[in-house]
Design a protein around this motif. Structure first.
Motif, PDB file in Angstrom:
ATOM      1  N   GLU A 114      47.867  72.515  33.003  1.00  0.00           N
ATOM      2  CA  GLU A 114      47.889  71.918  31.663  1.00  0.00           C
ATOM      3  C   GLU A 114      46.451  71.630  31.260  1.00  0.00           C
ATOM      4  OE1 GLU A 114      48.003  68.007  29.315  1.00  0.00           O
ATOM      5  OE2 GLU A 114      49.023  67.837  31.251  1.00  0.00           O
ATOM      6  N   SER A 117      45.206  70.358  25.455  1.00  0.00           N
ATOM      7  CA  SER A 117      46.103  69.263  25.041  1.00  0.00           C
ATOM      8  C   SER A 117      45.436  68.308  24.055  1.00  0.00           C
ATOM      9  CB  SER A 117      46.603  68.503  26.277  1.00  0.00           C
ATOM     10  OG  SER A 117      47.356  69.353  27.112  1.00  0.00           O
ATOM     11  N   TYR A 154      49.960  70.438  26.027  1.00  0.00           N
ATOM     12  CA  TYR A 154      50.789  69.270  25.712  1.00  0.00           C
ATOM     13  C   TYR A 154      50.320  68.735  24.363  1.00  0.00           C
ATOM     14  CZ  TYR A 154      53.039  64.675  26.439  1.00  0.00           C
ATOM     15  OH  TYR A 154      53.814  63.544  26.333  1.00  0.00           O
ATOM     16  N   ILE A 237      54.223  72.166  24.652  1.00  0.00           N
ATOM     17  CA  ILE A 237      55.195  71.087  24.828  1.00  0.00           C
ATOM     18  C   ILE A 237      54.863  69.926  23.901  1.00  0.00           C
ATOM     19  CG2 ILE A 237      56.243  69.474  26.454  1.00  0.00           C
ATOM     20  CD1 ILE A 237      56.864  72.321  27.164  1.00  0.00           C
ATOM     21  N   GLU A 239      54.958  66.134  22.662  1.00  0.00           N
ATOM     22  CA  GLU A 239      55.147  64.767  23.161  1.00  0.00           C
ATOM     23  C   GLU A 239      56.321  64.114  22.452  1.00  0.00           C
ATOM     24  OE1 GLU A 239      52.945  60.380  23.063  1.00  0.00           O
ATOM     25  OE2 GLU A 239      51.888  62.152  22.308  1.00  0.00           O
ATOM     26  N   PHE A 242      60.025  64.349  23.683  1.00  0.00           N
ATOM     27  CA  PHE A 242      60.539  63.513  24.777  1.00  0.00           C
ATOM     28  C   PHE A 242      61.143  62.206  24.257  1.00  0.00           C
ATOM     29  CE2 PHE A 242      57.433  66.214  26.981  1.00  0.00           C
ATOM     30  CZ  PHE A 242      58.246  66.703  27.980  1.00  0.00           C
ATOM     31  N   ASP A 296      54.239  59.985  28.751  1.00  0.00           N
ATOM     32  CA  ASP A 296      53.578  60.764  29.800  1.00  0.00           C
ATOM     33  C   ASP A 296      54.371  60.744  31.105  1.00  0.00           C
ATOM     34  OD1 ASP A 296      51.453  62.496  30.029  1.00  0.00           O
ATOM     35  OD2 ASP A 296      50.123  61.032  30.955  1.00  0.00           O
ATOM     36  N   TYR A 299      57.018  63.274  30.572  1.00  0.00           N
ATOM     37  CA  TYR A 299      56.445  64.618  30.617  1.00  0.00           C
ATOM     38  C   TYR A 299      56.188  65.051  32.054  1.00  0.00           C
ATOM     39  CZ  TYR A 299      52.936  68.346  30.017  1.00  0.00           C
ATOM     40  OH  TYR A 299      52.229  69.518  30.096  1.00  0.00           O
ATOM     41  N   TYR A 302      59.266  65.948  33.860  1.00  0.00           N
ATOM     42  CA  TYR A 302      59.671  67.301  33.462  1.00  0.00           C
ATOM     43  C   TYR A 302      58.842  68.353  34.208  1.00  0.00           C
ATOM     44  CZ  TYR A 302      60.441  71.313  30.336  1.00  0.00           C
ATOM     45  OH  TYR A 302      60.730  72.550  29.827  1.00  0.00           O
ATOM     46  N   LYS A 303      57.566  68.076  34.411  1.00  0.00           N
ATOM     47  CA  LYS A 303      56.704  68.997  35.176  1.00  0.00           C
ATOM     48  C   LYS A 303      57.235  69.177  36.595  1.00  0.00           C
ATOM     49  CE  LYS A 303      52.088  68.530  33.116  1.00  0.00           C
ATOM     50  NZ  LYS A 303      50.672  68.213  33.398  1.00  0.00           N
TER      51      LYS A 303
END
Length: 532
Positions: A114, A117, A154, A237, A239, A242, A296, A299, A302-303
């Motif tokens: 990542e 961002s 991100y 992705i 933010e 989420f 975060d 996120y 999810y990673k």
């Protein structure tokens, strides 16, 4: 092609295991000064400590054992270290394998990187540009070595900065309607790009539609700049997604059940419980708004849930203080925090004629990545961003970057490649014969040997990049090997009448051509197509 440094280490272990107990013995293999050899090892220090012997005597003993190796030409003790030079046959084998283009074995490990961002509140600046080339170069190297790599951006499209941006756009729309309206200096986002966005919005547009349109316009500009910079992403992705899909509430409830979330003073707090730092952190404010930290956590959950073997975040150095709380959350969720690696990227200072270039983001007068690309080009910008360690501040000399002389390191490297191209063009022009595979260690002169002993370190450097996450090592390697090529080129003719000697030297420069091409491609820099 297996890194030679790894083979050297294995050979040292195999030879010494016949004489010593090497169980759990730690030692290094590295590169000494070129005049001392190809590699050094400090194994004598570790053995001397274990065996209770004098380091110098142990180094003498180790050197005498290593000298018997079938792949070492010499093993010389020096101040407790042992300097090793590999046999010329090893160089020849590596060169032939490299020129054949042996297929690299695909690895099972999956890696997520990542980077960039950037907040979608304006054009990306040069700091983001440095992070972009670092993340992209890491992805290129890992992919080149057979890893399955995913590049991810991100999008920080939630929170107060987006509301501030929309407010700034509204004020610029007022000014378009009434030119006498003055925009105060305290307005956070200013400049020509905000005015251009304001011009593109229609009247009577609703808040959500306006937000969607503004973010679309800015993200399109960011994507276009990154595309010009040769940086692509596999996934983008959001933010905000989420918060909208309930992932934030879900992870907070999960952490609450495990005792890591408490309500205090009408706010929700993440309780560290000695995880990484002592200070608890707010997840949801008193007014019900979630913090960036809450998003975060969702996120990164999810990673981890996507099953990657390695997670790499390329972050600005100003985020140092943020890492402990994130690691704490990762531990609390039961994930392996060691899978997450951070590459810290320091700031870039632009210099013109020895003086810093003034920038003011608040007034909209800062220099963007696009500005630098337009002035000096993508190749130079990428190369310059990688001339120092990521965690070291970088001074970017705009005037040096535009010079087409040997002072400019990018020109110097590309010029070497152009010289090699010109030799092969001249070969065709003269209709001289060239048979591939004509290299011979018996014909090696001093300049050729120095050049090839540097070449054999290429794969070492690439694997070092994957371990240290420092792609500047590739630039460093190119800047070390190119002067050796120029020295060889200046002293020795390649297109000589003697066919055997000519084929020998053409193989060497073909190897150098592919070496430079490989190095430049892995940092996203093009090779010149014509004369320079």
């Amino acid at each position: 092609m297996k890194p030679l440094k790894k083979k050297i280490r294995e050979e040292i272990k195999n030879l010494l295991s016949n004489f010593f107990d090497l169980k759990d013995l730690e030692f290094r293999v590295g590169a000494p000064k070129p005049e001392l050899g190809d590699y050094y090892t400090n194994v004598a220090f570790s053995l001397a400590k274990r065996e209770g012997k004098n380091v110098k005597k142990m180094a003498d003993e180790v050197a005498s054992i290593l000298f018997k190796s079938e792949i070492f030409e010499s093993a010389e003790p020096l101040n407790g270290f042992v300097n090793i030079k590999v046999k010329k046959s090893i160089i020849e084998n590596m060169m032939r394998e490299f020129l054949r283009g042996e297929k690299i074995e695909e690895k099972k490990e999956r890696i997520l990187i990542e980077f960039v961002s950037a907040n979608p509140t304006g054009p990306i600046h040069i700091g983001h540009g440095r992070g972009a080339v670092i993340g992209d170069s890491l992805a290129r190297v890992f992919s080149h070595l057979g890893y399955n790599v995913q590049r991810e951006f991100y999008i920080n499209d939630a929170g107060g900065q987006i509301l501030s941006l929309l407010n700034s756009v509204d004020l610029y729309r007022k000014k378009l309607i009434d030119p006498s309206f003055e925009i105060g200096e305290d307005v956070e986002y200013q400049g020509e790009y905000v005015e251009e966005i304001a011009k593109k919005l229609s009247d009577n547009i609703g808040f959500e539609e306006k937000k969607k349109m503004v973010l679309f316009l800015i993200l399109e500009e960011i994507k276009n700049t990154l595309n010009e910079f040769r940086v692509d992403f596999d996934t983008w992705i959001s933010e905000e997604s989420f918060y909208k899909n309930g992932a934030v509430e879900e992870v907070v409830d999960w952490l609450r059940k495990m005792g890591y979330v408490e309500e205090k003073d009408s706010a929700l707090w993440f309780v560290m419980k000695g995880l990484e730092e002592d200070k608890d952190r707010v997840l949801r404010r008193k007014d019900g708004r979630w913090t960036y930290f809450a998003g975060d956590i969702a996120y990164h959950k999810y990673k981890y849930e996507r099953g990657y073997d390695l997670l790499i975040n390329v972050w600005g150095a100003d985020h140092h203080g943020y890492l402990p709380r994130l690691r704490g959350a990762i531990k609390a969720m039961g994930f392996d925090e060691n899978k997450l690696k951070i590459v810290w990227v320091q700031m870039v200072k632009l210099v013109r004629e020895g003086k810093p270039v003034p920038m003011s983001k608040r007034k909209g007068e800062y220099i963007t990545l696009k500005d630098v690309i337009d002035e000096v080009g993508t190749d130079v910008t990428r190369f310059f961003f990688l001339m120092r360690r990521a965690d070291t501040p970088l001074e970017f000399d705009l005037e040096l970057a535009k010079k087409e002389t040997e002072e400019n390191p990018v020109f110097y490297v590309q010029y070497a490649y152009a010289r090699i191209r010109s030799i092969f063009e001249e070969l065709k022009k003269r209709k001289m014969e060239y048979e591939e595979g004509g290299f011979s260690t018996k014909l090696l002169n001093e300049e050729e040997e120095k050049l090839l002993r540097k070449f054999i370190k290429l794969n070492d450097v690439l694997y070092d990049v994957t371990e240290s996450l420092e792609p500047h090592l590739i630039v460093q390697f190119l800047l070390d090997i190119v002067p050796l090529f120029h020295q060889f080129y200046t002293k020795h003719r390649v297109l000589v009448e003697n066919k055997v000697e000519r084929n020998h030297r053409l193989e060497i420069i073909r190897c150098m051509q592919k070496t430079i091409e490989t190095g430049l491609s892995l940092i996203g820099v093009k090779t010149p197509e014509g004369r320079m």
